[in-house]
Design a protein around this motif. Sequence first.
Motif, PDB file in Angstrom:
ATOM      1  N   GLY A   1      -2.384 -31.345  22.552  1.00  0.00           N
ATOM      2  CA  GLY A   1      -1.983 -30.120  21.863  1.00  0.00           C
ATOM      3  C   GLY A   1      -0.481 -30.053  21.650  1.00  0.00           C
ATOM      4  O   GLY A   1      -0.012 -29.619  20.594  1.00  0.00           O
TER       5      GLY A   1
ATOM      6  N   VAL B   1      -6.314 -34.461  14.533  1.00  0.00           N
ATOM      7  CA  VAL B   1      -7.172 -34.887  15.632  1.00  0.00           C
ATOM      8  C   VAL B   1      -8.310 -35.693  15.014  1.00  0.00           C
ATOM      9  O   VAL B   1      -9.027 -35.189  14.147  1.00  0.00           O
ATOM     10  CB  VAL B   1      -7.743 -33.683  16.409  1.00  0.00           C
ATOM     11  CG1 VAL B   1      -8.719 -34.146  17.484  1.00  0.00           C
ATOM     12  CG2 VAL B   1      -6.625 -32.853  17.002  1.00  0.00           C
TER      13      VAL B   1
ATOM     14  N   LYS C   1     -14.066 -35.048  26.216  1.00  0.00           N
ATOM     15  CA  LYS C   1     -13.680 -34.313  27.422  1.00  0.00           C
ATOM     16  C   LYS C   1     -12.353 -34.811  28.001  1.00  0.00           C
ATOM     17  O   LYS C   1     -11.470 -34.028  28.310  1.00  0.00           O
ATOM     18  CB  LYS C   1     -14.784 -34.428  28.464  1.00  0.00           C
ATOM     19  CG  LYS C   1     -14.489 -33.706  29.754  1.00  0.00           C
ATOM     20  CD  LYS C   1     -15.654 -33.834  30.722  1.00  0.00           C
ATOM     21  CE  LYS C   1     -15.326 -33.141  32.030  1.00  0.00           C
ATOM     22  NZ  LYS C   1     -14.855 -34.039  33.054  1.00  0.00           N
ATOM     23  N   ASP C   2     -12.188 -36.088  28.161  1.00  0.00           N
ATOM     24  CA  ASP C   2     -10.996 -36.649  28.791  1.00  0.00           C
ATOM     25  C   ASP C   2     -10.237 -37.617  27.883  1.00  0.00           C
ATOM     26  O   ASP C   2      -9.492 -38.472  28.367  1.00  0.00           O
ATOM     27  CB  ASP C   2     -11.377 -37.367  30.097  1.00  0.00           C
ATOM     28  CG  ASP C   2     -11.892 -36.398  31.141  1.00  0.00           C
ATOM     29  OD1 ASP C   2     -11.333 -35.283  31.235  1.00  0.00           O
ATOM     30  OD2 ASP C   2     -12.845 -36.732  31.863  1.00  0.00           O
TER      31      ASP C   2
ATOM     32  N   VAL D   1      -8.381 -37.794  23.773  1.00  0.00           N
ATOM     33  CA  VAL D   1      -8.080 -37.233  22.451  1.00  0.00           C
ATOM     34  C   VAL D   1      -7.227 -38.256  21.719  1.00  0.00           C
ATOM     35  O   VAL D   1      -6.354 -38.884  22.321  1.00  0.00           O
ATOM     36  CB  VAL D   1      -7.313 -35.892  22.552  1.00  0.00           C
ATOM     37  CG1 VAL D   1      -6.984 -35.345  21.169  1.00  0.00           C
ATOM     38  CG2 VAL D   1      -8.111 -34.869  23.359  1.00  0.00           C
TER      39      VAL D   1
ATOM     40  N   ASP E   1     -11.982 -36.241  19.793  1.00  0.00           N
ATOM     41  CA  ASP E   1     -11.776 -35.223  20.824  1.00  0.00           C
ATOM     42  C   ASP E   1     -12.977 -35.244  21.761  1.00  0.00           C
ATOM     43  O   ASP E   1     -14.054 -34.783  21.404  1.00  0.00           O
ATOM     44  CB  ASP E   1     -11.605 -33.857  20.160  1.00  0.00           C
ATOM     45  CG  ASP E   1     -11.255 -32.765  21.162  1.00  0.00           C
ATOM     46  OD1 ASP E   1     -11.228 -33.034  22.385  1.00  0.00           O
ATOM     47  OD2 ASP E   1     -11.002 -31.638  20.717  1.00  0.00           O
TER      48      ASP E   1
ATOM     49  N   THR F   1      -7.145 -38.316  30.237  1.00  0.00           N
ATOM     50  CA  THR F   1      -7.027 -37.613  31.507  1.00  0.00           C
ATOM     51  C   THR F   1      -7.114 -38.633  32.633  1.00  0.00           C
ATOM     52  O   THR F   1      -8.012 -39.472  32.656  1.00  0.00           O
ATOM     53  CB  THR F   1      -8.149 -36.568  31.653  1.00  0.00           C
ATOM     54  OG1 THR F   1      -8.011 -35.597  30.613  1.00  0.00           O
ATOM     55  CG2 THR F   1      -8.100 -35.877  33.008  1.00  0.00           C
TER      56      THR F   1
ATOM     57  N   ARG G   1      -6.316 -32.970  26.744  1.00  0.00           N
ATOM     58  CA  ARG G   1      -6.318 -32.016  25.626  1.00  0.00           C
ATOM     59  C   ARG G   1      -5.032 -31.197  25.568  1.00  0.00           C
ATOM     60  O   ARG G   1      -4.519 -30.918  24.486  1.00  0.00           O
ATOM     61  CB  ARG G   1      -7.523 -31.089  25.715  1.00  0.00           C
ATOM     62  CG  ARG G   1      -8.801 -31.744  25.262  1.00  0.00           C
ATOM     63  CD  ARG G   1      -9.924 -30.756  25.169  1.00  0.00           C
ATOM     64  NE  ARG G   1     -11.105 -31.400  24.635  1.00  0.00           N
ATOM     65  CZ  ARG G   1     -12.331 -31.158  25.052  1.00  0.00           C
ATOM     66  NH1 ARG G   1     -12.535 -30.272  26.006  1.00  0.00           N
ATOM     67  NH2 ARG G   1     -13.355 -31.778  24.509  1.00  0.00           N
ATOM     68  N   GLU G   2      -4.513 -30.802  26.711  1.00  0.00           N
ATOM     69  CA  GLU G   2      -3.269 -30.026  26.718  1.00  0.00           C
ATOM     70  C   GLU G   2      -2.099 -30.863  26.210  1.00  0.00           C
ATOM     71  O   GLU G   2      -1.280 -30.382  25.433  1.00  0.00           O
ATOM     72  CB  GLU G   2      -2.978 -29.508  28.123  1.00  0.00           C
ATOM     73  CG  GLU G   2      -3.927 -28.409  28.555  1.00  0.00           C
ATOM     74  CD  GLU G   2      -3.666 -27.942  29.968  1.00  0.00           C
ATOM     75  OE1 GLU G   2      -2.533 -28.106  30.461  1.00  0.00           O
ATOM     76  OE2 GLU G   2      -4.609 -27.408  30.582  1.00  0.00           O
TER      77      GLU G   2
END
Length: 129
Positions: free
Chosen positions: A27, A37, A42-43, A45, A40, A60, A23-24
Motif C-alpha cells: 500500500g 496491483v 494473503k501474504d 502482493v 494480491d 509477509t 499488503r501494508e
Amino acid sequence: MTQQTPRPRLGRPTPVLDSLAARELAGFYLRLLDWEVIQDEKDWVQLAEPGGPGRLSFQTESSYEPPLWPGRPGRQQMSLHLDFEVDHLEHSLTHALAAGATLAPFQPQDDVRVCLDPAGHPFCLWVRT
C-alpha cells in the motif's frame, strides 16, 4: 563431442521486499509510485508499472527484522535497496514523506535523499547531475 544444453530463459528480475505485513507495505509503494496491483494474495502482493517493465513484489515474513541504515557489524544488514531517479529532489521527498516514508537520519550525498519505507527498507531518491 558433447551437446550443450541451451541456457534457459530467465526473465527480468522482480525485487521482493519482505515485511511483517505484505499488503501494508505494498500500500505504501502503491501510494508512492501509483502503479497497479497485479497480484494480491494473503501474504504476497505484486505491483506493476502501468505500460512499463517495472515490477515490485511484497512478501509477509513472520521473522522479518528491518535492516539498519547505515549498516553496522552484528546488526541486520541492508542486502538491497531501491533507487528512484526523480526530476525534483525536494518535491519528490515531500511526496514520499506524505505517502508514509521517513527521512533517514544519515544522508551521505547532497543530490540524494535516503528514506525508509514503513517496514524500514532504505530507498533513495536521486537527481541525475
